[in-house]
Design a protein around this motif. Sequence first.
Motif, PDB file in Angstrom:
ATOM      1  N   ALA A  74       0.843  -1.065  -0.028  1.00  0.00           N
ATOM      2  CA  ALA A  74       0.056   0.055  -0.100  1.00  0.00           C
ATOM      3  C   ALA A  74       0.829   1.152   0.083  1.00  0.00           C
ATOM      4  O   ALA A  74       0.705   2.033  -0.782  1.00  0.00           O
ATOM      5  CB  ALA A  74      -0.928  -0.123   1.193  1.00  0.00           C
ATOM      6  N   LEU A  75       2.154   1.080   0.685  1.00  0.00           N
ATOM      7  CA  LEU A  75       2.874   2.570   0.773  1.00  0.00           C
ATOM      8  C   LEU A  75       3.501   2.462  -0.575  1.00  0.00           C
ATOM      9  O   LEU A  75       3.756   3.517  -0.932  1.00  0.00           O
ATOM     10  CB  LEU A  75       3.958   2.154   1.963  1.00  0.00           C
ATOM     11  N   GLU A  76       4.003   1.560  -1.210  1.00  0.00           N
ATOM     12  CA  GLU A  76       4.366   1.698  -2.500  1.00  0.00           C
ATOM     13  C   GLU A  76       3.439   2.154  -3.470  1.00  0.00           C
ATOM     14  O   GLU A  76       4.047   3.161  -4.447  1.00  0.00           O
ATOM     15  CB  GLU A  76       4.959   0.332  -3.154  1.00  0.00           C
ATOM     16  N   GLN A  77       2.163   1.841  -3.369  1.00  0.00           N
ATOM     17  CA  GLN A  77       1.318   2.451  -4.350  1.00  0.00           C
ATOM     18  C   GLN A  77       1.015   3.894  -4.136  1.00  0.00           C
ATOM     19  O   GLN A  77       0.743   4.812  -5.047  1.00  0.00           O
ATOM     20  CB  GLN A  77       0.145   1.511  -4.085  1.00  0.00           C
ATOM     21  N   GLN A  78       1.056   4.220  -2.812  1.00  0.00           N
ATOM     22  CA  GLN A  78       0.860   5.566  -2.385  1.00  0.00           C
ATOM     23  C   GLN A  78       2.237   6.623  -2.604  1.00  0.00           C
ATOM     24  O   GLN A  78       1.892   7.759  -2.893  1.00  0.00           O
ATOM     25  CB  GLN A  78       0.497   5.986  -0.684  1.00  0.00           C
ATOM     26  N   GLY A  80       3.652   7.121  -5.168  1.00  0.00           N
ATOM     27  CA  GLY A  80       3.796   7.760  -6.774  1.00  0.00           C
ATOM     28  C   GLY A  80       5.015   7.453  -7.551  1.00  0.00           C
ATOM     29  O   GLY A  80       5.728   8.589  -8.116  1.00  0.00           O
ATOM     30  N   GLY A  81       5.397   6.261  -7.589  1.00  0.00           N
ATOM     31  CA  GLY A  81       6.734   6.032  -8.226  1.00  0.00           C
ATOM     32  C   GLY A  81       8.103   6.177  -7.594  1.00  0.00           C
ATOM     33  O   GLY A  81       9.038   5.784  -8.106  1.00  0.00           O
ATOM     34  N   ARG A  82       8.023   6.703  -6.317  1.00  0.00           N
ATOM     35  CA  ARG A  82       8.915   6.886  -5.551  1.00  0.00           C
ATOM     36  C   ARG A  82       9.602   5.881  -4.584  1.00  0.00           C
ATOM     37  O   ARG A  82      10.620   6.028  -4.033  1.00  0.00           O
ATOM     38  CB  ARG A  82       9.142   8.152  -4.710  1.00  0.00           C
ATOM     39  N   LEU A  83       8.836   4.809  -4.566  1.00  0.00           N
ATOM     40  CA  LEU A  83       9.166   3.827  -3.632  1.00  0.00           C
ATOM     41  C   LEU A  83       9.306   2.355  -4.377  1.00  0.00           C
ATOM     42  O   LEU A  83       8.245   1.894  -5.138  1.00  0.00           O
ATOM     43  CB  LEU A  83       8.249   3.493  -2.283  1.00  0.00           C
ATOM     44  N   LYS A  84      10.254   1.768  -4.396  1.00  0.00           N
ATOM     45  CA  LYS A  84      10.720   0.309  -4.925  1.00  0.00           C
ATOM     46  C   LYS A  84      11.035  -0.630  -3.896  1.00  0.00           C
ATOM     47  O   LYS A  84      11.759  -0.593  -3.187  1.00  0.00           O
ATOM     48  CB  LYS A  84      11.747   0.442  -5.829  1.00  0.00           C
ATOM     49  N   LEU A  85      10.168  -1.650  -3.660  1.00  0.00           N
ATOM     50  CA  LEU A  85      10.127  -2.655  -3.035  1.00  0.00           C
ATOM     51  C   LEU A  85      10.963  -4.065  -3.304  1.00  0.00           C
ATOM     52  O   LEU A  85      10.624  -4.379  -4.476  1.00  0.00           O
ATOM     53  CB  LEU A  85       8.772  -2.833  -2.180  1.00  0.00           C
ATOM     54  N   VAL A  86      11.887  -4.415  -2.702  1.00  0.00           N
ATOM     55  CA  VAL A  86      12.524  -5.664  -3.103  1.00  0.00           C
ATOM     56  C   VAL A  86      12.740  -6.508  -1.965  1.00  0.00           C
ATOM     57  O   VAL A  86      13.094  -6.392  -1.150  1.00  0.00           O
ATOM     58  CB  VAL A  86      14.059  -5.232  -3.318  1.00  0.00           C
TER      59      VAL A  86
END
Length: 313
Positions: A74-78, A80-86
């Motif tokens: 959910a945080l990744e979606q919020q 706006g493209g500034r978070l990438k989860l790995v």
Amino acid sequence: MMTGHGDDPHAVGGLVRHIPVLLAELLEALDPKAGETIVDGTFGAGGYTTAILERGASVVAIDRDPDAIAAGQALEQQAGGRLKLVQEPFSTLDKHVESADGVVLDIGVSSMQLDQAGRGFSFRADGPLDMRMAQAGLSAADVVNTFKAGDLARIFGFLGEERHAGRIARMIEARREKRPFERTLDLADAIATHVGRAPKDKIHPATRVFQALRIFVNDELGELASALFAAERVLKPGGRLAVVTFHSLEDRIVKRFIADRADAASGSRHMPDAPARSAMKRAAIRTGAPARAGDFSIFGLPKLPAVERPGER
């Protein structure tokens, strides 16, 4: 440089870290800005990542625990493209980002893992004797039920700094012949019964053994050392490294890594920041010198039982 922030905060079954530890101090060391890229090598519940995003920077957040990655969607979606989860060990951070303005590592078990009895990290609630952050590979039950007493004693003695390591290892070896250890409370109760607890003891008799098992099962010291070398490879000149540790062995690794690169007169790779008023927190600034090859000998780590781990290079 090092001050306590609670009774035995690192121990499994100890204090739970729902709120990011030393958030203000780490943000000061990282100084994230809009347009920058920060690597959060220990995403956990997303506390550091959220604060960094609020400063305008982009984040590559890494965690080997699939539950942490799932909870962060959910945080990744919020973002706006500034978070990438790995979903990977943080030792592989240089495979997921070419260059970074900052790297932050918060070493140890997360509150999410402690809170779930089914993960087997805590002896305060009964659960399977597991402790695997990645939920794959060697478990704590595998270790206590199959390793020789001498190997168990080395693990408990070095990684847990347990003074009764030999006694506990021999007890485990004898007891498992009758019935293997499968549950956290079974092991914790067996240790408490065998060792006893003096009135002056502030922690449960099984605390250090559980700590040692968790560190060994997840190869936490090796992962930390590898992550520091990886951070050196991706940090830009002027990039910031900030690490929070909860155990003297972890802090020793970070301290030696920085000290090995801190001779500014010879063109060092890292220049240590001013000592911070924090609990086992260290920070450094990357210089422009080339990254060194990873030399684990600088850490003085002992030779513990060798096991094949998933994803080993």
